[in-house]
Design a protein around this motif. Structure first.
Motif, PDB file in Angstrom:
ATOM      1  N   LYS A  12      19.214  57.324  12.171  1.00 27.16           N
ATOM      2  CA  LYS A  12      20.792  57.453  12.236  1.00 27.16           C
ATOM      3  C   LYS A  12      21.178  57.996  11.178  1.00 27.16           C
ATOM      4  O   LYS A  12      22.147  58.610  10.993  1.00 27.16           O
ATOM      5  CB  LYS A  12      21.146  56.105  12.864  1.00 27.16           C
ATOM      6  N   TYR A  13      20.926  57.568   9.919  1.00 31.27           N
ATOM      7  CA  TYR A  13      21.776  57.865   8.735  1.00 31.27           C
ATOM      8  C   TYR A  13      21.297  58.780   7.675  1.00 31.27           C
ATOM      9  O   TYR A  13      21.741  59.102   6.659  1.00 31.27           O
ATOM     10  CB  TYR A  13      22.099  56.577   8.157  1.00 31.27           C
ATOM     11  N   SER A  17      20.247  64.232   7.769  1.00 33.71           N
ATOM     12  CA  SER A  17      20.926  64.573   6.822  1.00 33.71           C
ATOM     13  C   SER A  17      20.259  65.124   5.796  1.00 33.71           C
ATOM     14  O   SER A  17      19.806  64.155   5.062  1.00 33.71           O
ATOM     15  CB  SER A  17      21.863  63.359   6.114  1.00 33.71           C
ATOM     16  N   LYS A 115      32.850  54.935   7.862  1.00 37.96           N
ATOM     17  CA  LYS A 115      32.235  55.554   9.103  1.00 37.96           C
ATOM     18  C   LYS A 115      32.681  56.889   9.567  1.00 37.96           C
ATOM     19  O   LYS A 115      31.695  57.382  10.053  1.00 37.96           O
ATOM     20  CB  LYS A 115      32.727  54.468  10.230  1.00 37.96           C
ATOM     21  N   GLN A 116      33.851  57.361   9.139  1.00 34.60           N
ATOM     22  CA  GLN A 116      33.994  58.671   9.472  1.00 34.60           C
ATOM     23  C   GLN A 116      33.111  59.558   8.901  1.00 34.60           C
ATOM     24  O   GLN A 116      32.690  60.506   9.134  1.00 34.60           O
ATOM     25  CB  GLN A 116      35.498  58.887   9.333  1.00 34.60           C
ATOM     26  N   LYS A 118      29.994  58.853   8.168  1.00 33.28           N
ATOM     27  CA  LYS A 118      28.712  58.519   8.838  1.00 33.28           C
ATOM     28  C   LYS A 118      27.623  57.811   7.949  1.00 33.28           C
ATOM     29  O   LYS A 118      26.484  57.889   7.565  1.00 33.28           O
ATOM     30  CB  LYS A 118      27.853  59.760   9.426  1.00 33.28           C
TER      31      LYS A 118
END
Length: 342
Positions: A12-13, A17, A115-116, A118
């Motif tokens: 997810k994180y 990325s 959280k915006q 991420k």
């Protein structure tokens, strides 16, 4: 964090990325080769929403009145400045240090802004202010993980350490947030109940397990109690558990000595930046009074401070002889043995 959560966290994180994946690789490479100039930026930011707390926990520097630096709250605009610069590289945002995060009126906007970007975000609370309204706001904020400190399975035991706290209120808050998550069909925040094992509560380990199960807590973790050298021998002996497997220390001449060997190393100084409410940067959370001040991110920025002369010199000193640094001489430089199975 169990294996399933670790995999989910990575997918997810990090995985999708490019900048975070690259940053993780560079930091791990810098650790492997013990580079004093890290080829990357902090993987984790510990940002202090406030250094004020409502409780008077005896072994906490804040509760014991040992925090001598100015008291205050991080402003939302200051937080935005920090995360705007570093959010695309950071993997983890810890929103606590030497205070109660929920005392900061901007905490929900702070979480939402993180959280915006991420970023995996969690906070640690004594749960005194986790009422129905606050619980709803935390769920709406997108918070990933909520750590709740509860060092007792009964009112009598709880109040021996969490002085000024309300045991029933903490239990009610945990029940409500779990019920509200179900009502809204939300899985987050993941609730972790943290129990610090001490002499006066070690007899309640089985009881807290049952309590956590009844409430439906996702995870119960047991933490060994830590003591610092400014506490008296009486304080230390009062709180260290009788069962040695629950202690990170042995007692020698009535003084606590870490069981783990102290090596010339520190995970934190290579991968995590600790930022106080006013932007001042210190090596780790143990530097409660800014003895080793490394800069101010509101004036200099995260990237410039991370490899400035002070940071590089400190890493060099740790590698050469950590015992010469008063702040570091009794620290193993890792959290790996802070938690125990019980």
């Amino acid at each position: 964090m169990n294996l399933k959560r670790k995999i989910t966290y990575f997918l997810k994180y990090i995985l999708f990325s490019r900048k975070r994946l690259q940053n993780l690789f560079l930091v791990e490479l810098s650790k492997k080769f013990k580079l004093t100039k890290v080829r990357g930026y902090p993987l984790t930011l510990m940002i202090e929403p406030t250094n004020i707390c409502n409780l008077k926990c005896p072994l906490c520097p804040t509760g014991a009145g040992l925090i001598k630096r100015k008291k205050g709250f991080m402003k939302l605009e200051d937080f935005k400045k920090i995360i705007d610069e570093s959010g695309e590289y950071v993997l983890h945002l810890r929103l606590w240090n030497w205070g109660e995060p929920l005392l900061n009126k901007d905490i929900f906007d702070i979480i939402s802004y993180g959280k915006q970007k991420k970023v995996f975000t969690n906070i640690s609370t004594n749960s005194s202010f986790l009422d129905n309204e606050v619980s709803k706001k935390l769920i709406e904020s997108g918070l990933d993980e909520l750590i709740i400190s509860l060092d007792g399975a009964s009112e009598e035991t709880y109040k021996k350490y969490r002085k000024g706290g309300n045991f029933k209120k903490v239990l009610d808050s945990m029940r409500f947030i779990q019920e509200e998550k179900k009502r809204l069909n939300k899985k987050l925040p993941y609730i972790k109940l943290q129990f610090i094992i001490m002499k006066h509560n070690e007899h309640e380990i089985n009881k807290i397990k049952q309590l956590a199960k009844e409430i439906g807590i996702e995870e119960l973790s047991f933490k060994t109690v830590g003591v610092m050298d400014y506490f008296s021998k009486e304080d230390i002996s009062k709180y260290l558990p009788e069962d040695k497997k629950y202690s990170r220390y042995t007692l020698e001449n009535n003084q606590p000595v870490l069981k783990r060997k102290i090596n010339n190393w520190c995970d934190f100084i290579w991968e995590e930046m600790v930022i106080n409410w006013d932007g001042e940067v210190v090596p780790c959370c143990f530097d409660m009074n800014n003895h080793l001040l490394l800069g101010n991110v509101l004036k200099e920025g995260v990237k410039d401070i991370w490899n400035n002369e002070k940071y590089q010199n400190l890493r060099k000193m740790i590698l050469e002889n950590k015992s010469n640094i008063p702040l570091c001489k009794d620290c193993p430089g890792t959290n790996k043995e802070t938690f125990v199975d019980a």
